[in-house]
Motif scaffolding. Structure first.
Motif: not given
Length: 421
Positions: A89, A286, A372, A374-375, A414
Motif C-alpha cells: 500500500r 480491501e 483490514s 489499512t482500515l 479503500i
C-alpha cells in the motif's frame, strides 16, 4: 522477442545468497498464524504443480502452501502478512502469479468466438486494451472470471484462474470444436494456445511505476490503467499490462519460461519486497475484488455478483452469448440476491458465516472476510437477499455462535490508486 537468456537455479541461488535484497530470514513472524487460510490455501487431489519460481521462493524464505493445485508462497521470511500488505500500500510488492493460466486465441473469427463465450463487448475494445470478463455456463452461472486483452481483431491474450484450469481448458476445447465445425467459423477457424510454464508476476504499489521506469526506455505514463504493451525491460521484450489485484497502481508482466527467474530477480530490489498469498488476499478484499470459489461460482450470475458492468450495454438485450437467457432474466426481473460489502463489529466474519436481518431472518452468507490492515476494521463481502443490499442496511452476522452487528458498506473499501493519466 529478445534473445533468450538461460538462467539456472544455481545462478539464481548464487545471486540471492550473495546479497540480493530479495533475501529474507526463514523464520516466520507469529502474525502469520492470524491469516485465515480457509478458501485461501487449498488442498489438491493430485501432485502439486510448481511455477517456474518455486526454487526462487524457497531460497528467499517463502512459506510454501498448497493453493489452486500449486505450491505457492504464503509469505516470506520474518515479514508478517500485515507488514507485507502495508508495504504494498505504501511502497511496492512483487507477487508470483505464474499459477494463472495464460492463453492465446488466434484466428479471423476470434472476436466473435470470445463474444460467444463471454458477455463482454470485444468488437469495440481498442487494441492492447484489456477488460475483466466472465465465462458463463448455459444457465448464466460463472464458470470463471478472466482478463481478456485484445491485441487485434484476430489475436487475444486471455488469463484464467489456476483453480479452474481443468474445467476452463475442457470448456475451451469443447466450445472451440463446436465453433470451428459450424458455419460461424467460415471466415476463419480459431486456434487456442496455452502458454505452459510461462511466468507471470505482478509488481504492485505506488512505487511500482518509478521502479519499473528506471529499467525501460518505454514511457510508462502512456500505459494507463487497462492498457498493455510489449515493453523492453533490461534487454527483455515483455508483455506488460497496467492493472492488478490490489487496488494499487501496478503491472502484470508475462515472461517466457527461460527468462522468468532472471526477470523476477531484476524486479525485486528495494523498495520492492516479495509478497505472498496472505497479503494478496487482504489487498484484493480491501479493493472489493472477488476470489473464485469464495465469492463466485457456477450458481452465481454476473448480475448477482455485482459484475453487470462486464456485460456490454449493446449485448444486454440482443447479445448472442452462452448463458444469455439466465443473465437477461436477472437484468429484467432483478437478481434474487446480491454481493455486498460489510463493516463488522467485534470479531471478523469469515467465509461461511450466516447473515441475518434484524428480525432474525436468514438472508445470506459471508464469502470472504478479514481484519483490514489499512482500515483497522473488520471487513467482509457476501451475498444477501435482494432488498437487504442497500448501503447502510444493518444486519447481524453469526461469528462463532455470537451475533455481531454489521453494516452494508459500498466496495471497494479503500480508494483505488490506478494510473489513468
Amino acid at each position: 522477442m529478445s534473445t533468450v537468456r538461460a538462467f539456472s537455479t544455481c545462478t539464481a541461488r548464487h545471486l540471492v545468497l550473495s546479497g540480493s535484497t530479495c533475501r529474507a530470514s526463514r523464520s516466520l513472524a507469529a502474525g502469520l498464524g492470524q491469516i485465515n487460510l480457509r478458501g485461501l490455501a487449498t488442498s489438491a487431489e493430485g501432485p502439486l504443480r510448481k511455477t517456474g519460481l518455486y526454487n526462487f521462493h524457497v531460497v528467499n524464505g517463502g512459506k510454501m502452501v498448497p493453493f489452486a493445485g500449486y505450491q505457492m508462497p504464503l509469505a516470506y521470511g520474518s515479514v508478517g502478512q500485515v507488514a507485507s500488505h502495508s508495504h504494498v500500500r505504501t511502497e511496492a510488492g512483487l507477487f508470483d502469479v505464474g499459477h494463472m493460466v495464460q492463453s492465446n486465441f488466434r484466428g479471423r473469427s476470434t472476436t466473435a468466438f470470445l463474444e460467444w463465450l463471454t458477455p463482454s463487448s470485444l468488437k469495440s475494445l481498442a487494441p492492447y486494451t484489456f477488460t475483466l470478463s466472465v465465462l458463463l455456463n448455459e444457465n448464466g452461472g460463472i464458470i470463471d472470471d478472466t482478463v481478456i486483452t485484445k491485441h487485434s481483431d484476430d489475436a487475444y491474450y486471455v488469463v484464467t484462474n489456476a483453480g479452474r484450469r481443468d474445467t476452463d481448458l475442457a470448456w475451451f476445447k469443447e466450445k472451440l470444436e463446436e465453433w470451428n465445425a459450424s458455419d460461424r467459423a467460415t471466415g476463419g477457424q480459431v486456434e487456442h494456445e496455452v502458454l505452459e510454464d510461462w511466468g507471470l508476476v505482478a509488481l504492485q504499489g505506488p512505487a511500482a511505476a518509478q521502479y519499473l521506469q528506471a529499467m525501460t526506455s518505454f514511457d510508462l505514463r502512456e500505459l494507463t490503467f487497462g492498457k498493455s504493451a510489449f515493453v523492453p525491460i533490461e534487454g527483455f521484450n515483455l508483455h506488460v499490462a497496467r492493472g492488478g489485484y490490489t487496488g494499487e497502481d501496478g503491472f502484470e508482466i508475462s515472461i517466457p519460461p527461460s527468462q522468468t527467474a532472471e526477470v523476477t530477480q531484476l524486479l525485486c530490489n528495494a523498495p520492492v519486497q516479495l509478497a505472498g498469498l496472505g497479503a494478496r488476499d487482504s489487498l484484493r478484499l480491501e479493493a472489493g475484488m472477488c476470489l473464485y470459489g469464495n465469492d463466485l461460482d457456477e450458481n452465481t450470475t454476473p448480475v448477482e455478483a455485482g459484475l453487470t458492468w462486464v456485460i456490454g450495454k449493446e449485448r444486454r438485450e440482443t447479445g448472442n452469448f452462452i448463458g444469455a437467457e439466465g443473465v437477461r432474466k436477472h437484468l429484467k426481473d432483478g437478481p434474487p440476491r446480491r454481493r455486498v460489502g460489510f463493516i463488522v463489529d467485534g470479531a471478523p466474519a469469515r467465509q461461511g458465516a450466516q447473515i441475518y436481518s434484524l428480525q432474525k431472518e436468514l438472508i445470506g452468507m459471508v464469502t470472504s472476510g478479514i481484519p483490514s490492515p489499512t482500515l483497522g476494521k473488520n471487513i467482509a463481502m457476501g451475498y444477501v437477499k435482494s432488498g437487504f443490499h442497500k448501503k447502510g442496511t444493518e444486519v447481524d452476522i453469526d461469528v462463532r455462535n455470537k451475533l455481531r452487528k454489521a453494516v452494508v458498506t459500498p466496495m471497494p473499501f479503500i480508494k483505488p490508486n490506478y494510473w489513468r493519466g
